[in-house]
Write an enzyme that holds these catalytic residues in place. Structure first.
Site, mmCIF file in Angstrom:
data_model
loop_
_atom_site.group_PDB
_atom_site.id
_atom_site.type_symbol
_atom_site.label_atom_id
_atom_site.label_comp_id
_atom_site.label_asym_id
_atom_site.label_seq_id
_atom_site.Cartn_x
_atom_site.Cartn_y
_atom_site.Cartn_z
ATOM 1 N N HIS A 1 -5.447 -1.376 24.481
ATOM 2 C CA HIS A 1 -5.475 0.319 25.057
ATOM 3 C C HIS A 1 -4.788 0.707 25.492
ATOM 4 O O HIS A 1 -4.399 2.040 26.460
ATOM 5 C CB HIS A 1 -6.948 0.346 25.192
ATOM 6 C CG HIS A 1 -8.047 0.392 24.489
ATOM 7 N ND1 HIS A 1 -8.231 -1.241 24.123
ATOM 8 C CD2 HIS A 1 -8.831 1.087 23.900
ATOM 9 C CE1 HIS A 1 -10.045 -1.144 23.970
ATOM 10 N NE2 HIS A 1 -10.323 0.209 23.118
ATOM 11 N N GLU A 11 -7.661 1.848 8.702
ATOM 12 C CA GLU A 11 -5.925 2.869 9.704
ATOM 13 C C GLU A 11 -5.142 3.042 8.349
ATOM 14 O O GLU A 11 -4.654 3.614 7.930
ATOM 15 C CB GLU A 11 -5.400 1.968 10.174
ATOM 16 C CG GLU A 11 -6.067 2.344 11.932
ATOM 17 C CD GLU A 11 -7.166 1.810 12.571
ATOM 18 O OE1 GLU A 11 -7.845 0.756 11.731
ATOM 19 O OE2 GLU A 11 -7.977 2.155 12.874
#
Ligand SMILES: Cc1ncc(C[n+]2csc(CCOP(=O)(O)OP(=O)(O)O)c2C)c(N)n1
Lengths: 394, 324
Positions: free
Chosen positions: B129, B60
């Site tokens: 999540h 990322e």
């Protein structure tokens, strides 16, 4: 066309069109194998007894049955999500079985087999998948994010790569405390792109920390093929830059994986530093139950790997050696299926949800005022209107 | 007008902007041939090729750092972070670099990019999540933060975000990715950033929400109406820039405010909203400002529906505020 070239083509022309004709790094890192194609092995290289090998085989069969059944439960909506390790059992059990009892395991998320090997009861694992009142994680985590402290099996984190420097820290701590402990840390080849991979290997190399880095190179990080993860010909060669020992092992050959891990552990204990093991294997199914690999992966690529199934290879070897009879595979599979079935029944007997207060437990050792007040607030709201617990949702 | 869900609306916005401007590129994990794990980038790879729809390695900070460099050089990158929960490895690039590039160079450089990311809970995703990390970014000057609640807004706001001269975090409420459907204008259209949407006019209490929580707030307001309580509901849409005029105007009119968000309460954006309303509308307030939020715990897996501020909990706060 080589499978390598085909995969590149399938996923984009911007990748280099062909690997260099001679790849010195790949030659420097040949694939270590013990099990030969004809299901025999050089006796000198077989470091485990027949009984130990049969025991490993049973574990692998159990793990396979478990994965198949859990995917089934997910499809029925009884568990939310599942990550299997079908095809990667040798990489999981070959490594974990080579560690000593006091060693710690830092899992990625595909290694529940190692937790079972470390004594996590099957029914407890299923409770974890259900997130019910029997769940050791109190329903806090997603399925396949188990932790098992009695087995020195660390807690699983979804963010990729985070466990790598943590494993280094634990092994470093053991050395500081003059205790004989080696960390085994698992990750996929996708994780080798993460910041934490590089920092973990670097620190471990500099300080010669007793850790075994086990990369399950299963070809794919969800839809991204290995060639799009790194331009290096192998993962093993990444050890060079950090001053570690690197080795490339046939990850579907449980004997080879076991032997390589044992050697890595011994090197670590002799103070020779960490090792990076690249376990070359293949993910036969989807990344998880949320994934459909048909969208990005040609079936022609999968089929040859089915023939290299680590269970079939070990079974053929054991049968040829006379350690198992030909019918053993089916018999053990049926036994394992039954064992899994019983575990599911036992697990499903627990209430579906842990008590409300567990939501506020474990944020801190003792809840602070906001957690205490918010639990009371939620209790009051629920008493007034039970729809607060779920109700109708958008 | 076609009826789209939020995924389709995002996909449409990306496609149209990529056709309009050859500098718009998409990058991230699994965004290419696979079309993204939620299919938001489906079909883009086939139409625009691997130079403009780029599968990156799993890194990322690499995704955002390279997107920053691309933006400096003149591209309009739209990096995707697969789940907002995985934005933290890129935190340094976003907070220290992307947010400050214009300021620290005295305006010589800028890095217009749009970080798209699905966020929020209610999908049995556990804490990795499900998180709603908007407040972390709102605390960082230099970033814009946009959260659509409907397909029409998803398309119009994403188009504006891509054309915006500043870096934008575009958080997509994944719980309603497919459930929220609506008519979406065909072809190019943009909704300016910084304009809230008053979705229901009322006189007794203002309910402020964004993303999936706007749907819960709307439901609570409808239930309140049956009890004779008249709510005004405001979908903030964009948290920075924030449409203070609409928010303050509404609270001055109703004299009451209920703020709803999914993220934990402490230092959530609700705290900032509440402080601002208190500072600027003190004399109009008839009741304490209420916050209905997630709790100060990581997002739980099994008890996620107890955790989420659902309509019944919002309704409770509306009643208490009105009856104060
Ligand atoms: C930091 C971070 N980014 C993205 C994800 C989403 N994600 C989950 S698994 C995965 C692929 C991992 O691949 P690899 O490391 O090769 O392991 P494998 O699943 O193949 O065993 C991705 C991108 C994540 N979990 N964490």
């Amino acid at each position: 066309m080589s499978p390598l070239a085909r995969r590149r083509g399938a996923n984009g022309s911007a990748a280099p069109t062909a690997p260099p004709a001679a790849v010195p790094e790949a030659e420097a890192y040949p694939l270590a194998r013990v099990l030969r194609d004809d299901a025999t092995a050089d006796p000198a290289e077989v470091t485990l007894s027949d009984a130990e090998l049969v025991a490993l085989y049973r574990w692998m069969v159990l793990n396979r049955q478990l994965d198949e059944r859990m995917v089934g439960l997910q499809r029925q909506g009884r568990i939310g999500f599942y990550i299997g390790s079908i095809g990667e059992e040798a990489a999981v059990f070959g490594t974990a079985s080579a560690m000593a009892e006091q060693d710690w395991i830092f899992p990625c998320y595909r290694e529940h087999g190692a937790a079972l090997l470390r004594g996590l009861p099957l029914a407890t694992f299923v409770c974890d998948l259900l997130g019910n009142a029997g769940d050791a994680m109190l329903g806090h985590q997603m399925p396949c994010h188990e932790a098992w402290r009695p087995g020195r099996f660390a807690s699983i984190s979804s963010p990729i790569g985070t466990q790598i420097p943590q494993a280094v820290g634990a092994a470093w701590a053991a050395r500081i405390r003059r205790e004989e402990m080696v960390s085994l840390v698992y990750f996929g080849e996708g994780a080798t792109s993460s910041n934490d991979f590089h920092t973990g290997l670097n620190i471990a190399g500099v300080h010669k920390v007793p850790v075994v880095f086990a990369c399950r190179n299963n070809g794919w990080a969800i839809s991204v093929p290995r060639e799009r993860q790194t331009a290096a010909a192998t993962i093993a060669q990444k050890a060079v830059a950090y001053g570690l020992h690197g080795e490339r092992v046939d990850g579907n050959d449980v004997l080879a994986v076991h032997a390589a891990t044992r050697r890595a552990r011994e090197r670590a204990l002799r103070g020779e530093g960490p090792s990076l093991l690249e376990l070359v294997t293949y993910r036969l199914e989807g990344h998880s139950t949320s994934d459909d690999p048909r969208a990005y992966r040609p079936p022609e690529e999968v089929e040859p790997w089915r023939k290299k199934d680590p269970l079939l290879r070990l079974e053929a070897f054991l049968v040829k050696r006379g350690a198992l009879d030909a019918a053993a595979g089916a018999r053990l599979a049926a036994e394992a299926r039954e064992q899994v079935q019983r575990a599911v029944q036992e697990a499903e007997a627990h209430p579906a949800k842990p008590p409300l207060e567990t939501m506020f437990e474990g944020v801190y050792a003792e809840p602070l005022r906001p957690q205490r007040e918010q639990l009371e607030e939620l209790r009051r709201a629920l008493a007034d209107d039970p729809r607060v617990a779920g109700g109708r949702g958008t | 007008m076609p009826t789209y869900n939020i995924i389709q609306a995002v996909n449409d916005a990306l496609k149209l902007e990529m056709r309009r401007d050859a500098n718009v590129v998409v990058l991230g994990e699994d965004v290419g041939k696979f079309g993204g794990v939620f299919r938001a980038t489906q079909g883009l790879y086939e139409e625009f090729g691997s130079d403009r729809v780029i599968d990156t390695p799993l890194a990322e900070s690499g995704i955002i750092g390279t997107a920053l460099g691309m933006a400096l050089y003149g591209l309009r990158p739209v990096p995707e972070i697969q789940f907002a929960d995985f934005i933290f490895p890129a935190m340094d690039q976003i907070v220290s670099e992307v947010a400050k590039y214009r300021y620290r160079s005295g305006g010589q450089f800028s890095c217009p990019l749009v970080i798209r990311s699905p966020y929020g809970g209610g999908i049995r995703g556990g804490h990795y999540h499900s998180q709603s990390p908007e407040a972390y970014f709102l605390h960082t000057p230099g970033l814009k933060v946009v959260v659509p609640a409907t397909p029409e807004d998803a398309k119009g706001l994403l188009v504006s975000a891509i054309r915006d001269p500043d870096p934008v975090l575009f958080f997509e409420p994944k719980r309603i990715y497919r459930a929220a459907k609506g008519e979406v204008p065909e072809g190019e259209y943009a909704i300016p950033l910084g304009q809230a949407r008053v979705t229901r006019a009322g006189h007794q209490v203002t309910v402020l929400a964004w993303g999936a929580m706007w749907h819960e707030a709307d439901q609570a307001a409808r239930e309140a109406e049956q009890e004779g309580i008249d709510c005004e509901v405001v979908d903030l849409r964009s948290l920075a820039p924030l449409d203070l005029d609409t928010i303050l105007g509404s609270v001055r009119k109703t004299g009451r405010a209920v703020i709803v968000h999914e993220a934990p309460r402490t230092c959530g954006f609700g705290a900032e909203l509440s402080a601002t309303i208190q500072e600027r509308c003190f004399l109009s307030l008839e009741a304490p400002i209420a916050r209905v939020t997630g709790f100060d715990t990581p997002f739980p897996y099994t008890l996620e529906h107890e955790y989420l501020p659902r309509a019944p909990r919002i309704l409770r706060a509306i009643r208490e505020t009105v009856r104060f």
